[in-house]
Design an enzyme around this catalytic site. Sequence first.
Site, PDB file in Angstrom:
ATOM      1  N   CYS A 380       0.806  -1.341  -0.239  1.00  0.00           N
ATOM      2  CA  CYS A 380       0.094  -0.011   0.223  1.00  0.00           C
ATOM      3  C   CYS A 380       0.860   1.321  -0.194  1.00  0.00           C
ATOM      4  O   CYS A 380       1.716   1.669  -1.006  1.00  0.00           O
ATOM      5  CB  CYS A 380      -1.021  -0.215   1.270  1.00  0.00           C
ATOM      6  N   HIS A 506      -3.525  -5.267   0.027  1.00  0.00           N
ATOM      7  CA  HIS A 506      -3.094  -5.826   1.339  1.00  0.00           C
ATOM      8  C   HIS A 506      -3.246  -7.273   1.366  1.00  0.00           C
ATOM      9  O   HIS A 506      -4.181  -7.930   1.571  1.00  0.00           O
ATOM     10  CB  HIS A 506      -4.017  -5.158   2.596  1.00  0.00           C
ATOM     11  N   GLU A 508      -1.726  -9.400   3.065  1.00  0.00           N
ATOM     12  CA  GLU A 508      -1.532  -9.949   4.626  1.00  0.00           C
ATOM     13  C   GLU A 508      -3.211 -10.419   5.176  1.00  0.00           C
ATOM     14  O   GLU A 508      -3.376 -11.164   5.659  1.00  0.00           O
ATOM     15  CB  GLU A 508      -1.019  -8.967   5.546  1.00  0.00           C
TER      16      GLU A 508
END
Length: 537
Positions: A380, A506, A508
């Site tokens: 990001c 993102h 994750e």
Amino acid sequence: MKTKFIFITGGVVSSLGKGLAAASIGALMEARGLKVSMQKLDPYINVDPGTMSPFQHGEVFVTDDGAETDLDLGHYERYTTANLTKKSNFTTGQVYDSVIRKERRGDYLGGTVQVIPHITNEIKSKILENSKGVDLALVEVGGTVGDIESLPFLEAIRQFRTDLGPENVLYIHLTLVPYIPTAGELKTKPTQHSVKELRQIGIQPDILLCRCDRELPRDMKSKIALFCNVREDAVITARDVGTIYEVPLAFHEEGLDERIIESLNIWTKKPDLSGWQRIVTRVKEPAGVTTIAIVGKYVDLTESYKSLAEALTHGGIGNNCRVQLQYVDSEALERHGVGSTFDDVDGILVPGGFGERGSEGKIAAITHARENKIPFFGICLGMQMAVVEFARSVCKVEEAYSSEFKEDAKNPVIHIMEGQKKVKGKGGTMRLGAYPCSLQEKTLARRIYGQKDIGERHRHRFEFNNAYREALEKCGLVLSGVYTEENLVEIVEITDHPWFLGCQFHPEFKSRPMAPHPLFESFVGACFKASKGQDGQ
């Protein structure tokens, strides 16, 4: 089978691990073949945590459908296969907003709108709506029993047992049994008082999860059972463990899952926990170690990077290595320079964030990674800072910057998205949720994913400025991932480097211990390969 409900509350103090406990119970129930839903009720008045500072709330977790939610939903998704949506997390703010809107429309036919029954009914309806089509609905109530904010939620879940019958509702209370070193013994009084507080509200817990740093002796369990009005086998030791992925196994050893299905009169198969056992073995007995620096400005509160840290752990599981994290304050890099900060690290990661503070420190870290061939991963804002660094250092674009930090930047290689220019409000207005991305052939990203089309979750307002696309590509920046519908750059990388990649999304949020995200598995693999431990083998 009719849906049954488990309500999980917490007492004594916050941060005991209700979210992990709920997620672990979900994992155990899935291991027995049950279909579960997960939900978190947050007592704060904010509509969602999206506008809250990471120092106040920690990480904001984003679902596929664009909900900005509590970080506990990250635990739920990592431990279970439950499909989490906007319905999986709601707050006092959302409940009151909905009730007030109904009152304004005249839905209550002129009646006096009250906490009971209108607010509690709204809470119950949101719980029921999220539980459709599952065997077991797990609902975590945020906050601590005794907080004034959580009273309407506790009243609502109290009513569930009356509404649905005692065989369909189970209450689990997580509490604290501290060890007092000066006395040399465990103390049960905090647990007794917490249960007393819950019973005064009208909820008798069926199972107690007792957080402690050691095993509870049987006489201690008997004492807690007697004073808290529960069966002795319903007093479960929730002890500290070596890794959070050991919690489901620890609960199973204590017989928690057996006690749950017995109380709810559910027949299930024997649990298959072999996957969790493999994960714990990998975490505890790795083949080697790699050290990765996380460069950000929230390093004093690592909960801000919860999903990120777990995704790196998953990458380690995928490579059979332990990932040691070194948090680096980007503002300190601005003040003192890079120096020897990264001498002992095998990789550098710059995560997402907002605001200019610490940005030059992140850029300095990226320069160091690029010039010294250290594996680099930007997420990001980290990807955006990598673009700024490349434009400045390689393409010699004068005063390249992001318009987020300087509206009149001379060369805004990162600028606000077209659809965001007229947005005035802050809450829930960013580019949120899952969007498709097309990967270019013969790129690092394409090799990692092994496919052309992917979908990833976003949370941002600013993007790569296509006005600089041609100039940066000529200098060697590879734009390997694009959202073709709006021609938005999603992934950048450079080729003259062992591993250098930045992504606007993102990743994750989609990583799991049993299915590490491809980007994290590849990045950790590159770091492990570069580590001294690996080189010495």
